[in-house]
Motif scaffolding. Structure first.
Motif, PDB file in Angstrom:
ATOM      1  N   UNK A 207       0.850  -1.185   0.000  1.00  0.00           N
ATOM      2  CA  UNK A 207       0.000   0.000   0.000  1.00  0.00           C
ATOM      3  C   UNK A 207       0.886   1.236   0.000  1.00  0.00           C
ATOM      4  N   UNK A 208       0.374   2.324  -0.572  1.00  0.00           N
ATOM      5  CA  UNK A 208       1.102   3.590  -0.605  1.00  0.00           C
ATOM      6  C   UNK A 208       0.175   4.717  -0.154  1.00  0.00           C
ATOM      7  N   UNK A 209       0.822   5.827   0.265  1.00  0.00           N
ATOM      8  CA  UNK A 209       0.049   6.986   0.717  1.00  0.00           C
ATOM      9  C   UNK A 209       0.904   8.230   0.551  1.00  0.00           C
ATOM     10  N   UNK A 210       0.318   9.283  -0.026  1.00  0.00           N
ATOM     11  CA  UNK A 210       1.002  10.567  -0.116  1.00  0.00           C
ATOM     12  C   UNK A 210       0.799  11.310   1.197  1.00  0.00           C
ATOM     13  N   UNK A 211       1.900  11.729   1.817  1.00  0.00           N
ATOM     14  CA  UNK A 211       1.838  12.458   3.087  1.00  0.00           C
ATOM     15  C   UNK A 211       2.761  13.666   3.026  1.00  0.00           C
ATOM     16  N   UNK A 212       2.480  14.636   3.853  1.00  0.00           N
ATOM     17  CA  UNK A 212       3.312  15.836   3.910  1.00  0.00           C
ATOM     18  C   UNK A 212       4.639  15.513   4.593  1.00  0.00           C
ATOM     19  N   UNK A 213       5.659  16.278   4.255  1.00  0.00           N
ATOM     20  CA  UNK A 213       6.947  16.124   4.918  1.00  0.00           C
ATOM     21  C   UNK A 213       7.929  15.311   4.100  1.00  0.00           C
ATOM     22  N   UNK A 214       9.114  15.189   4.666  1.00  0.00           N
ATOM     23  CA  UNK A 214      10.202  14.457   4.032  1.00  0.00           C
ATOM     24  C   UNK A 214      10.417  13.131   4.729  1.00  0.00           C
ATOM     25  N   UNK A 215      10.995  12.197   4.005  1.00  0.00           N
ATOM     26  CA  UNK A 215      11.288  10.884   4.564  1.00  0.00           C
ATOM     27  C   UNK A 215      12.370  10.975   5.644  1.00  0.00           C
ATOM     28  N   UNK A 216      12.209  10.196   6.679  1.00  0.00           N
ATOM     29  CA  UNK A 216      13.218  10.004   7.727  1.00  0.00           C
ATOM     30  C   UNK A 216      13.129   8.547   8.158  1.00  0.00           C
ATOM     31  N   UNK A 217      14.267   7.907   8.450  1.00  0.00           N
ATOM     32  CA  UNK A 217      14.253   6.478   8.805  1.00  0.00           C
ATOM     33  C   UNK A 217      13.424   6.140  10.041  1.00  0.00           C
ATOM     34  N   UNK A 218      13.177   7.112  10.896  1.00  0.00           N
ATOM     35  CA  UNK A 218      12.427   6.842  12.117  1.00  0.00           C
ATOM     36  C   UNK A 218      10.925   7.088  11.961  1.00  0.00           C
ATOM     37  N   UNK A 219      10.457   7.340  10.740  1.00  0.00           N
ATOM     38  CA  UNK A 219       9.018   7.532  10.500  1.00  0.00           C
ATOM     39  C   UNK A 219       8.273   6.249  10.854  1.00  0.00           C
ATOM     40  N   UNK A 220       7.229   6.369  11.623  1.00  0.00           N
ATOM     41  CA  UNK A 220       6.380   5.232  11.976  1.00  0.00           C
ATOM     42  C   UNK A 220       5.296   5.134  10.907  1.00  0.00           C
ATOM     43  N   UNK A 221       5.524   4.290   9.921  1.00  0.00           N
ATOM     44  CA  UNK A 221       4.623   4.224   8.768  1.00  0.00           C
ATOM     45  C   UNK A 221       3.187   3.891   9.163  1.00  0.00           C
ATOM     46  N   UNK A 222       3.016   3.031  10.130  1.00  0.00           N
ATOM     47  CA  UNK A 222       1.665   2.656  10.560  1.00  0.00           C
ATOM     48  C   UNK A 222       0.907   3.799  11.191  1.00  0.00           C
ATOM     49  N   UNK A 223       1.604   4.839  11.633  1.00  0.00           N
ATOM     50  CA  UNK A 223       0.952   5.988  12.261  1.00  0.00           C
ATOM     51  C   UNK A 223       0.573   7.066  11.249  1.00  0.00           C
ATOM     52  N   UNK A 224       0.988   6.904   9.992  1.00  0.00           N
ATOM     53  CA  UNK A 224       0.675   7.931   8.984  1.00  0.00           C
ATOM     54  C   UNK A 224      -0.773   7.880   8.561  1.00  0.00           C
TER      55      UNK A 224
END
Length: 67
Positions: free
Chosen positions: A50-67
């Motif tokens: 699955x994919x999703x467009x979100x605001x902001x830049x990528x960071x390795x500590x992004x919690x994808x399930x919380x987006x």
């Protein structure tokens, strides 16, 4: 940014619920689902990207399930 997740689960209704929850949070199916035998557990497993467009830049500590 475009976020990407690969949802996996045993072939039970739990997998469908996991994908449905992601869709309800704005994620979009990406590609076809996959279905494979897990020899370690002796069970079938499902996967769906699955994919999703979100605001902001990528960071390795992004919690994808919380987006």
């Amino acid at each position: 940014m475009k976020a990407y997740r690969l949802l996996t689960e045993e072939d039970t209704s739990a997998f469908c619920h996991k994908v449905t929850e992601a869709l309800s949070k704005g994620w979009v199916l990406y590609g076809d689902p996959a279905y494979a035998f897990d020899a370690a557990t002796g069970k079938m497993r499902c996967a769906q990207a699955v994919v999703k467009d979100v605001a902001g830049d990528y960071a390795p500590d992004v919690k994808l399930g919380a987006l």
